[in-house]
Design a protein around this motif. Structure first.
Motif, short mmCIF file in Angstrom:
data_model
loop_
_atom_site.label_atom_id
_atom_site.label_comp_id
_atom_site.label_asym_id
_atom_site.label_seq_id
_atom_site.Cartn_x
_atom_site.Cartn_y
_atom_site.Cartn_z
N ARG A 38 -9.62 6.81 5.55
CA ARG A 38 -8.44 5.99 5.86
C ARG A 38 -8.20 5.11 4.64
O ARG A 38 -8.72 5.41 3.57
N ASP A 39 -7.45 4.02 4.81
CA ASP A 39 -7.18 3.21 3.63
C ASP A 39 -8.40 2.42 3.19
O ASP A 39 -9.20 2.00 4.01
N ALA A 93 0.56 4.07 -1.59
CA ALA A 93 -0.13 5.36 -1.61
C ALA A 93 -1.10 5.41 -0.44
O ALA A 93 -2.23 5.84 -0.56
N ALA A 94 -0.65 4.95 0.72
CA ALA A 94 -1.55 4.78 1.86
C ALA A 94 -2.03 6.12 2.39
O ALA A 94 -1.44 7.17 2.13
N PHE A 95 -3.12 6.03 3.13
CA PHE A 95 -3.69 7.23 3.74
C PHE A 95 -2.76 7.76 4.83
O PHE A 95 -2.48 8.94 4.90
N ASP A 96 -2.27 6.86 5.69
CA ASP A 96 -1.33 7.28 6.75
C ASP A 96 0.10 6.87 6.40
O ASP A 96 0.81 7.60 5.75
N ASN A 98 0.82 -1.20 0.00
CA ASN A 98 0.00 0.00 0.00
C ASN A 98 0.86 1.26 0.00
O ASN A 98 0.93 1.99 0.99
N THR A 131 -5.39 -6.08 -3.50
CA THR A 131 -4.06 -6.31 -2.92
C THR A 131 -4.11 -7.20 -1.69
O THR A 131 -3.08 -7.48 -1.11
N SER A 174 -5.09 3.67 -8.05
CA SER A 174 -4.64 4.82 -7.26
C SER A 174 -4.18 6.00 -8.11
O SER A 174 -3.96 7.08 -7.58
N ARG A 224 -11.48 8.46 -1.25
CA ARG A 224 -10.79 8.05 -0.02
C ARG A 224 -10.80 9.17 1.02
O ARG A 224 -11.07 8.94 2.18
N PRO A 264 -8.26 -3.82 1.59
CA PRO A 264 -7.41 -4.45 0.55
C PRO A 264 -8.22 -5.37 -0.37
O PRO A 264 -7.73 -5.78 -1.41
N ALA A 265 -9.46 -5.68 0.01
CA ALA A 265 -10.28 -6.52 -0.87
C ALA A 265 -10.89 -5.74 -2.02
O ALA A 265 -11.56 -6.31 -2.87
N LEU A 266 -10.65 -4.41 -2.06
CA LEU A 266 -11.17 -3.59 -3.15
C LEU A 266 -10.62 -4.08 -4.48
O LEU A 266 -9.41 -4.21 -4.64
N GLN A 269 -9.57 -3.24 -7.98
CA GLN A 269 -9.20 -1.98 -8.62
C GLN A 269 -9.32 -2.13 -10.13
O GLN A 269 -8.57 -2.84 -10.75
#
Lengths: 295, 291
Positions: free
Chosen positions: B149-150, A59-62, A57, A231, B134, B143, B153-155, B157
Motif C-alpha cells: 500500500r502507500d 503516485a499512490a498505490f490506490d 500522493n 510529505t 518515486s 512498495r 508519509p513520514a518517509l 525521500q
C-alpha cells in the motif's frame, strides 16, 4: 555626421526597448503557460482538493490525492525560519559595516558577503547534509538533522548577501544631516543609531528583507537535499518537510505528459510563481516609495 | 574508415554503474560501437523508450499496466532482457538493536503502522524511515513487494542510494533499503556503521542474510529482483551483441564483481511465464545457449 548620430540614437533606443520587451514577454509567457496548464489540473481535481488537507500522493498505490497543504506549510516553515535568522543578522551586519566598523573592514567584508551569493545551491545542500544536519541532530538530541530548521539555516545564509547588500545601501543613504542634528542635541552614537538612523530606514530595510525572502522561497536544490522531503504534515521546525519547489523538481522528470499529475505540478508552480511575484512586487513598491521620498 | 554505431541507454540508477562497466568492457573489444549511458531512474528510462528517445531502457522493475497500455497504443513491441539480479538489502543503524525482521513487519514499519523499534524487539525509540523518491524503480519494487500500500508519509525521500546509507549511519533510529552492490565491497565485507537485516517471508523459517548467496538463489532471502533492459522490438546488430556479451562468462564475472548476481535458470524461468502480472512483455534468454 548628425545623420549618423541620429541613426545610432534611434538604433540603441529601439534595441533597448526590444530587450525590455523580451523580458516582459518571457514573464507573460511563463505566466500564461502555468495558468493554462494549471487550469486543466483544476478542471480535473478542483480547487477544493488542491488546497485541502489531503496528502500529496500523486503516485499512490490506490487512489492518488493532490493536496498541497503540507507542501505549502513546508515552504512556509523553511522560509519563515530563514527570515527570522537572516533578517536580524543581515540588518545588524549592515549597520556594523556602515556605521560602526572601520571603513577598511567594510571594504573587505562587504565584497566577501556578496561573494557568498555565488556559492552554488548544490554546495549549500551538501553542507546541509554533512555539516548542519549532524550538528542539529547532536545539539537538539534528534535522530537526524534533515528537517525544516536545517533548510532554514541554509536558506538564511543564501538570503544573507541580498539582505546585507541592500540594507547597507539603505543605511548609507540616510542623510548625514540627520545624524549631525542628533549629535548636536547631545545624543551619543548608540542613541543616534537606534533612534535616528534606524527609524529613517525602516521601509528600506523591509524591502531588503523581502528581497531576501523572495530568494529563499524559490530555492530548490538546497532544500531538496537538506530537509528530508517527507510529505507528512510537519509539526514544527524539527519535522522533515517537502517544499513546493522540491516537489516540482523531483516529480517533473518522471511524470507522463498529459496526466492529472503533470498538470497538478504546473498548478504547484503557479502557486509558487504567484507567491514570489507578490513578495517581489511589494518589495519593489516599498523601495519605490523610498526612492521618491529620498528625492 | 568504419563508421561508429551509437547506442543510447537510459534509466535505472541501480543499474547505471553496472551497465557502464559492462559497456566499457564491451567497447574495449569492439571499437565500432559507442554506448552512452544515462541514469535518472527506471521510470525515466521507460518513458524515454516509449517516447523513442532511447534505444535501451534500463529498469529495475517491470512495466506497469499503464506503461504497457501506452506502448501498445503507440504501436511499440517492448521486449525484456534480464541481464542480472539484484538483492535489495534492508539496512539499520546498529544502535536500533534489530538484526532480523519478517517481511510483514518490514511492510508495517514502512507503512507507518509500527512506529517504535520496541515493537519489533529493538531498543525503544521512534523509527526513522529512509527511502528513495518515486521516480526510482526501487521505490516501486519495494512498495509492491513489501509494503503493499502507500508508504508512510513520514518517509524521508532521499536523492540517491548513497544518501540513504549515509543517513542510516548517522541516525541511531534509522532504517533504509538499498541495492546490495552499494553496501558490500569487492572482498565480500560490508561497510562499517550499518547493519544488514536478515529477512524472512515465512515466519516459521529462520531469517536469511543477503550475504548468503545460496539463500538469494533459492528465494529464501525474499528481496531478490531481476534487472531488466527493455528494447523496442527484438534487439538486433550491436545491441544484440552487447546483450550477448553481458550473458557471456566475462560479462557474468563483471556482474559478480560489481556486487550483483548473474541470472540463474530458476529465476529466469520464474519471470518468463507470461501469466505473471508483472511481466507481460516477452523475455529474451541469452543464457540457455551456454548451459
Amino acid at each position: 555626421m548628425t545623420r549618423r548620430r541620429y541613426f545610432w540614437n534611434w538604433f540603441f533606443e529601439k534595441s533597448l526597448a526590444l530587450s525590455a520587451l523580451v523580458s516582459i514577454a518571457t514573464l507573460m509567457g511563463i505566466f500564461l503557460l502555468l495558468t493554462l496548464n494549471s487550469w486543466k489540473a483544476f478542471e480535473r481535481i478542483g480547487l477544493g482538493e488542491f488546497f485541502s488537507l489531503d496528502a500529496w500522493n500523486p503516485a499512490a498505490f490506490d487512489a492518488p490525492s493532490y493536496g498541497i497543504a503540507s507542501l505549502l506549510v513546508g515552504t512556509f516553515l523553511t522560509t519563515v525560519g530563514a527570515t527570522l535568522l537572516a533578517a536580524p543578522l543581515g540588518v545588524g551586519m549592515a549597520f556594523f559595516l556602515s556605521e560602526v566598523g572601520p571603513s577598511w573592514l567594510r571594504n573587505v567584508l562587504k565584497p566577501m558577503v556578496e561573494l557568498m551569493a555565488a556559492v552554488p545551491s548544490v554546495i549549500m545542500g551538501f553542507a546541509g547534509i554533512v555539516l548542519v544536519g549532524p550538528f542539529l541532530a547532536q545539539a537538539f538530541d534528534l535522530p537526524n538533522g534533515l528537517n525544516a530548521l536545517n533548510g532554514s539555516i541554509l536558506l538564511a545564509f543564501m538570503a544573507l548577501p541580498t539582505i546585507v547588500s541592500v540594507s547597507e545601501d539603505v543605511v548609507q543613504a540616510v542623510p548625514q544631516a540627520y545624524k549631525e542634528a542628533s549629535y548636536a542635541l547631545g545624543a551619543n552614537r548608540w542613541e543616534t543609531l537606534t533612534q535616528v538612523t534606524l527609524p529613517a530606514c525602516y521601509s528600506g530595510l523591509l524591502a531588503a528583507i523581502m528581497l531576501g525572502v523572495g530568494r529563499a522561497i524559490g530555492e530548490t536544490m538546497t532544500v531538496l537535499m537538506a530537509t528530508g522531503n517527507a510529505t507528512a504534515m510537519p509539526s514544527g521546525f524539527f519535522s522533515s518537510v517537502r517544499t513546493i519547489t522540491a516537489t516540482v523538481a523531483i516529480e517533473m522528470g518522471e511524470v507522463p505528459t498529459g496526466t492529472t499529475h503533470y498538470y497538478t505540478l504546473f498548478a504547484c508552480a503557479l502557486v509558487l510563481f504567484l507567491i514570489t511575484l507578490l513578495i517581489n512586487y511589494s518589495a519593489e513598491r516599498v523601495a519605490a516609495r523610498l526612492r521618491k521620498r529620498g528625492q | 574508415m568504419r563508421s561508429v554505431e551509437r547506442i543510447k541507454v537510459k534509466g535505472s540508477d541501480t543499474e547505471v554503474n553496472l551497465v557502464f562497466r559492462l559497456a566499457e568492457a564491451y567497447m574495449a573489444e569492439d571499437s565500432t560501437v559507442s554506448i552512452s549511458i544515462a541514469g535518472g531512474g527506471s521510470g525515466v528510462g521507460i518513458a524515454a523508450l516509449l517516447n523513442g528517445k532511447t534505444d535501451v531502457a534500463n529498469s529495475s522493475r517491470a512495466l506497469t499496466e499503464k506503461e504497457m497500455a501506452m506502448a501498445s497504443r503507440r504501436g511499440l513491441h517492448v521486449v525484456a532482457h534480464i541481464f542480472a539480479a539484484d538483492a535489495l538489502v534492508v539496512v539499520v543503524n546498529p544502535a536500533t538493536g534489530v538484526d532480523s525482521l519478517t517481511l510483514e513487519q518490514l511492510g508495517r514499519i514502512y507503512a507507518g503502522d509500527i512506529l517504535d523499534w520496541q515493537e519489533v524487539g529493538g531498543r525503544p525509540g521512534r523509527i526513522s524511515l529512509y527511502g528513495r523518491q518515486s521516480n526510482s524503480g526501487t521505490f516501486v519494487y519495494f512498495r509492491e513487494r513489501v509494503v503493499g500500500r502507500d508508504f508512510s508519509p513520514a518517509l524521508k525521500q532521499m536523492n540517491g542510494t548513497a544518501q540513504i546509507v549515509e543517513s542510516v549511519m548517522r541516525d541511531p533510529y534509522g532504517i533504509g533499503y538499498v541495492g546490495l552492490g552499494y553496501v558490500s565491497k569487492a572482498d565480500g565485507s560490508i561497510r562499517q556503521g550499518i547493519r544488514l537485516v536478515r529477512l524472512k517471508e515465512d515466519p516459521t523459517r529462520p531469517a536469511a542474510s543477503p550475504l548468503d548467496e545460496a539463500a538469494l538463489r533459492s528465494g529464501h532471502y525474499p528481496l531478490v529482483r531481476p534487472l531488466y533492459q527493455f528494447t523496442n522490438g527484438y534487439p538486433e546488430g550491436k545491441i544484440k551483441s552487447f546483450f550477448q556479451f553481458e550473458a557471456s562468462p566475462k560479462g557474468q564475472q563483471l556482474i559478480l564483481e560489481n556486487g550483483y548476481l548473474p541470472p540463474w535458470p530458476d529465476m529466469l524461468a520464474a519471470y518468463d511465464t507470461p501469466s505473471e502480472s508483472f511481466s507481460k512483455v516477452e523475455t529474451l534468454n541469452y543464457y540457455t545457449e551456454r548451459q
